[in-house]
Scaffold this active site. Sequence first.
Site, PDB file in Angstrom:
ATOM      1  N   HIS A  36      29.881 -33.341 -28.673  1.00 21.60           N
ATOM      2  CA  HIS A  36      28.601 -32.888 -28.121  1.00 21.60           C
ATOM      3  C   HIS A  36      27.889 -34.044 -27.406  1.00 21.60           C
ATOM      4  O   HIS A  36      27.371 -33.865 -26.292  1.00 21.60           O
ATOM      5  CB  HIS A  36      27.734 -32.343 -29.257  1.00 21.60           C
ATOM      6  CG  HIS A  36      26.405 -31.815 -28.818  1.00 21.60           C
ATOM      7  ND1 HIS A  36      26.183 -30.479 -28.557  1.00 21.60           N
ATOM      8  CD2 HIS A  36      25.212 -32.441 -28.602  1.00 21.60           C
ATOM      9  CE1 HIS A  36      24.918 -30.300 -28.191  1.00 21.60           C
ATOM     10  NE2 HIS A  36      24.306 -31.474 -28.216  1.00 21.60           N
ATOM     11  N   GLU A  37      27.889 -35.214 -28.028  1.00 18.02           N
ATOM     12  CA  GLU A  37      27.223 -36.373 -27.418  1.00 18.02           C
ATOM     13  C   GLU A  37      27.988 -36.853 -26.184  1.00 18.02           C
ATOM     14  O   GLU A  37      27.377 -37.289 -25.203  1.00 18.02           O
ATOM     15  CB  GLU A  37      27.090 -37.509 -28.441  1.00 18.02           C
ATOM     16  CG  GLU A  37      26.256 -37.172 -29.660  1.00 18.02           C
ATOM     17  CD  GLU A  37      24.841 -36.708 -29.315  1.00 18.02           C
ATOM     18  OE1 GLU A  37      24.293 -37.159 -28.286  1.00 18.02           O
ATOM     19  OE2 GLU A  37      24.296 -35.888 -30.069  1.00 18.02           O
TER      20      GLU A  37
ATOM     21  N   HIS B 282      26.865 -34.815 -23.358  1.00 23.26           N
ATOM     22  CA  HIS B 282      25.561 -35.233 -22.835  1.00 23.26           C
ATOM     23  C   HIS B 282      25.727 -36.354 -21.802  1.00 23.26           C
ATOM     24  O   HIS B 282      25.007 -36.414 -20.808  1.00 23.26           O
ATOM     25  CB  HIS B 282      24.663 -35.728 -23.972  1.00 23.26           C
ATOM     26  CG  HIS B 282      23.942 -34.645 -24.706  1.00 23.26           C
ATOM     27  ND1 HIS B 282      23.264 -33.623 -24.081  1.00 23.26           N
ATOM     28  CD2 HIS B 282      23.783 -34.419 -26.047  1.00 23.26           C
ATOM     29  CE1 HIS B 282      22.729 -32.818 -24.982  1.00 23.26           C
ATOM     30  NE2 HIS B 282      23.028 -33.285 -26.189  1.00 23.26           N
TER      31      HIS B 282
ATOM     32  N   GLU C 242      21.420 -28.596 -24.164  1.00 22.88           N
ATOM     33  CA  GLU C 242      22.060 -28.364 -25.455  1.00 22.88           C
ATOM     34  C   GLU C 242      23.128 -27.284 -25.355  1.00 22.88           C
ATOM     35  O   GLU C 242      24.222 -27.415 -25.922  1.00 22.88           O
ATOM     36  CB  GLU C 242      21.010 -27.976 -26.510  1.00 22.88           C
ATOM     37  CG  GLU C 242      20.050 -29.101 -26.878  1.00 22.88           C
ATOM     38  CD  GLU C 242      20.781 -30.327 -27.390  1.00 22.88           C
ATOM     39  OE1 GLU C 242      21.586 -30.199 -28.322  1.00 22.88           O
ATOM     40  OE2 GLU C 242      20.563 -31.411 -26.845  1.00 22.88           O
TER      41      GLU C 242
ATOM     42  N   ASP D 107      27.045 -27.933 -25.985  1.00 23.21           N
ATOM     43  CA  ASP D 107      27.779 -27.117 -26.965  1.00 23.21           C
ATOM     44  C   ASP D 107      29.046 -26.545 -26.342  1.00 23.21           C
ATOM     45  O   ASP D 107      30.134 -26.605 -26.938  1.00 23.21           O
ATOM     46  CB  ASP D 107      26.902 -25.963 -27.465  1.00 23.21           C
ATOM     47  CG  ASP D 107      25.824 -26.420 -28.442  1.00 23.21           C
ATOM     48  OD1 ASP D 107      25.913 -27.559 -28.930  1.00 23.21           O
ATOM     49  OD2 ASP D 107      24.902 -25.631 -28.705  1.00 23.21           O
TER      50      ASP D 107
END
Length: 492
Positions: free
Chosen positions: A140-141, A144, A205, A209
């Site tokens: 997930h990071e 980002h 987000e 995801d």
Amino acid sequence: MSNIFLHSKASKALRVLSLSSTLLAHSAAGAASLDLPKIGETAGSTLSVAKEQQIGDQIMRQIRRSEYLMKDPIVTDYIQQLGYRLVAANPDALGRQFQFFVIQENSINAFALPGGYIGLHSGLITASQSESELASVVGHEVAHVTQRHLARRLEAQNELSIPSILGLIGSVLAATQDPEAGMAGIAATQAAGKQSIINHTRDNEKEADRIGITMLSSAGFDVRAAADFFETLQNASRYTFKPPEILLTHPLSRNRIAAARERAELYPEVEHQDSVDYRLVKSRIESKTLINDKEKFRQLTAKAQSDKLSDLGERYLYAELLKSKGRFNPAIKVLTSLYKNNEGNQLLLFSLAEAHLAQDSGAEMLPLLETQLIKHPDSTKLILATSEIYLKTDKVDKAEKLLLRYVDVNRNNPNYLKLLAEAQAEAGHTPEMYETTGQYLLLLGDLRTAKQHFELALHATSEDPYAQTRIQARLEEVKQKMRAQLEAKTRR
């Protein structure tokens, strides 16, 4: 160890909680060299990936000086390898630099900084129920970063000035230790608190995801783990007033778990088995939090005496607690048994070497370490363990040669550079020691002392014909950074 490090300001630990204010000064100084957007100019026109990387480098230099950064080579190496496995499964990530690190903090949190720096709180690792859950957060990071969400959030405002950029980055960094304060800072920086900014964050987000689950599948992890970890977070906050820190920086909506479950159904079901290293790393981290827990140690000792320490993680936890209490012989006995049952496991071999080193019997480990190094010549864990024993047993030349072989791969590893400088000092290669120490101090952001060491290296006689050119370039880099800092102070 060479006393050169005793004179370094880098030896003074800085608290992460104070980093945000320090960061603003350093980042403001860097703004001149980075050519960040002028006041009133939008970020989208100038905030390139390269400049984002430089901003991240500045932040990371501050984090490396923090007492909260976990410098344990076992934990660091594991999270790096896990991160690289996920990066390799994301085509958008392959052209970028990534570094993964762990903050020693029991709370549950994770964050991505500019330039591909991704941090996890140790509490998040121990709170995860499976390796796939942990991988889901890391993925997930990574998403980002690859989607440049921080830059895109900055660009969402029409007028984004240098103070806005630096203020937001400082708040993000503060949130690594105090999420409520960090989010309050972000709210203050975004003064108007426009709904478009909030919506954009929610969109980020959702996108992270989606991409994260794709990465999980491609890397061979269980795609259901993302939703499982969301439920872990919900359970963690069910009976407490304050939710887990990660939920303050990564809002969890009602539909998010359902969406993750639905998305997972699109991928083949995989029963991923947790690696031995994952289980051991969780126990290694737990041992650091239980070091003063006498009751837990008593319970483990009782189970060990009745031969009821059957679980791998529990046995390793007991061995680490024995080591922390200076009881090296029983620790070696437990670790030797574990290694026999998991032959070739580098983490257990490193831990065993640590225990032998602590009781001055490291030479006994050399045959086994050297055999494993032939099979895994680029293993940072094995290189560090073997080099430490070489130094302890007066095999200085071997230590220096081994460390130099992979120094380029570990150029951003302060522990590695520090050990190499020690080996060079003991080998009498003073010019090389000065240069390596300068690189170490530069990583930690101690520019003044780094400059002194590069100057000493530049005026010393080295057998390396390329040394002068290389050191001169490093020295100019440091001087440029120092000039930028001075200009920033003058403007204030």
